[in-house]
Design a protein around this motif. Structure first.
Motif, PDB file in Angstrom:
ATOM      1  N   UNK A  78       0.869  -1.182   0.000  1.00 46.36           N
ATOM      2  CA  UNK A  78       0.000   0.000   0.000  1.00 46.36           C
ATOM      3  C   UNK A  78       0.908   1.234   0.000  1.00 46.36           C
ATOM      4  N   UNK A  79       0.702   2.172  -0.894  1.00 50.00           N
ATOM      5  CA  UNK A  79       1.604   3.330  -0.968  1.00 50.00           C
ATOM      6  C   UNK A  79       1.310   4.380   0.105  1.00 50.00           C
ATOM      7  N   UNK A  80       2.359   5.057   0.532  1.00 43.87           N
ATOM      8  CA  UNK A  80       2.191   6.170   1.461  1.00 43.87           C
ATOM      9  C   UNK A  80       1.637   7.375   0.701  1.00 43.87           C
ATOM     10  N   UNK A  81       1.156   8.348   1.432  1.00 49.28           N
ATOM     11  CA  UNK A  81       0.675   9.609   0.873  1.00 49.28           C
ATOM     12  C   UNK A  81       1.846  10.290   0.153  1.00 49.28           C
ATOM     13  N   UNK A  82       1.576  10.959  -0.935  1.00 51.41           N
ATOM     14  CA  UNK A  82       2.620  11.637  -1.714  1.00 51.41           C
ATOM     15  C   UNK A  82       3.422  12.614  -0.868  1.00 51.41           C
ATOM     16  N   UNK A  83       2.787  13.264   0.095  1.00 50.95           N
ATOM     17  CA  UNK A  83       3.515  14.212   0.944  1.00 50.95           C
ATOM     18  C   UNK A  83       4.552  13.529   1.823  1.00 50.95           C
ATOM     19  N   UNK A  84       4.357  12.252   2.146  1.00 52.37           N
ATOM     20  CA  UNK A  84       5.366  11.514   2.911  1.00 52.37           C
ATOM     21  C   UNK A  84       6.614  11.348   2.043  1.00 52.37           C
ATOM     22  N   UNK A  85       6.418  11.008   0.768  1.00 46.49           N
ATOM     23  CA  UNK A  85       7.569  10.885  -0.141  1.00 46.49           C
ATOM     24  C   UNK A  85       8.309  12.226  -0.250  1.00 46.49           C
ATOM     25  N   UNK A  86       7.562  13.302  -0.418  1.00 51.03           N
ATOM     26  CA  UNK A  86       8.171  14.629  -0.509  1.00 51.03           C
ATOM     27  C   UNK A  86       8.942  14.958   0.773  1.00 51.03           C
ATOM     28  N   UNK A 113      -0.165   6.711  10.954  1.00 53.07           N
ATOM     29  CA  UNK A 113       0.439   5.549  10.291  1.00 53.07           C
ATOM     30  C   UNK A 113      -0.620   4.741   9.552  1.00 53.07           C
ATOM     31  N   UNK A 114      -1.776   4.569  10.141  1.00 52.26           N
ATOM     32  CA  UNK A 114      -2.858   3.828   9.501  1.00 52.26           C
ATOM     33  C   UNK A 114      -3.416   4.529   8.270  1.00 52.26           C
ATOM     34  N   UNK A 115      -3.257   5.846   8.231  1.00 50.77           N
ATOM     35  CA  UNK A 115      -3.717   6.644   7.087  1.00 50.77           C
ATOM     36  C   UNK A 115      -2.621   6.832   6.042  1.00 50.77           C
ATOM     37  N   UNK A 116      -1.494   6.158   6.217  1.00 45.54           N
ATOM     38  CA  UNK A 116      -0.353   6.215   5.285  1.00 45.54           C
ATOM     39  C   UNK A 116       0.235   7.626   5.194  1.00 45.54           C
ATOM     40  N   UNK A 117       0.166   8.367   6.322  1.00 42.44           N
ATOM     41  CA  UNK A 117       0.663   9.740   6.341  1.00 42.44           C
ATOM     42  C   UNK A 117       1.802   9.932   7.335  1.00 42.44           C
ATOM     43  N   UNK A 118       2.471   8.863   7.740  1.00 44.32           N
ATOM     44  CA  UNK A 118       3.521   8.993   8.744  1.00 44.32           C
ATOM     45  C   UNK A 118       4.758   8.193   8.364  1.00 44.32           C
ATOM     46  N   UNK A 119       5.876   8.659   8.890  1.00 46.90           N
ATOM     47  CA  UNK A 119       7.149   7.963   8.718  1.00 46.90           C
ATOM     48  C   UNK A 119       7.926   8.090  10.021  1.00 46.90           C
TER      49      UNK A 119
END
Length: 191
Positions: A78-86, A113-119
């Motif tokens: 499952x991919x993370x939010x694009x802002x996490x990559x940025x 983390x569950x919303x794919x918005x954390x690292x």
């Protein structure tokens, strides 16, 4: 028709301008002043791949392949939010020549983390160099950071919450939360 003097030069520009407009209409050439501004030639995924290849971006075992897939958006992960990559690209850019180790991305929880918005950055020893550069209101706003949690006592700060943010604003976390963030730096981005 022949024109002499300044009028001939003006006529030449008028003909050249008309020809250029016809070419733009026929071939859909758009003047560069009307093109959208592109912030980077490389995409975040390209930059992340380059950082991984250079050994500057690492992933904690035993789930390194899964973490890499989540960050880069490689199925079946499952991919993370694009802002996490940025954010990860920006963090690496703040500490040239140093390594950043990803400890956690997506988890089964009802939070960031569950919303794919954390690292979670697992090499907390980078905090001394990294956090003063990123834990500013200007950078938090620019990178759309929602939360930043780390116990600053680990880098010799008397204010354990010196670098912490919640809701994009400086925040004082309780002792239990800080104790849970002594072995990693938690970052989350706004949706």
């Amino acid at each position: 028709m022949w024109m002499e003097g300044a009028g001939a030069e003006d006529a030449g520009h008028a003909v050249a301008g008309a020809s250029r407009r016809r070419a733009q209409a026929v071939f859909l050439i758009v003047p560069t002043s009307r093109l959208p501004v592109v912030s980077s030639i490389m995409s975040d995924v390209d930059e992340l791949n380059a950082l991984i290849a250079a050994g500057r971006l690492l992933f904690d075992p035993p789930n390194g392949d899964l973490l890499r897939g989540e960050l880069l958006g490689i199925p079946p992960a499952r991919p993370v939010h694009a802002r996490v990559r940025t954010l990860v690209v920006a963090l690496c850019g703040k500490v040239p020549g140093k390594k950043i180790r990803i400890a956690s991305l997506i988890r089964n929880d009802k939070k960031h983390h569950g919303e794919a918005r954390a690292v979670d950055v697992g090499n907390e020893e980078i905090a001394r160099d990294l956090l003063p550069l990123v834990a500013t209101q200007a950078e938090v706003d620019r990178l759309h950071i929602d939360e930043l949690i780390f116990d600053a006592a680990l880098v010799g700060e008397s204010n354990r919450n010196k670098f912490n943010f919640r809701g994009g604003k400086p925040h004082k976390y309780d002792d239990a939360t800080l104790a849970d963030h002594r072995n990693h730096i938690h970052w989350s981005v706004r949706a």
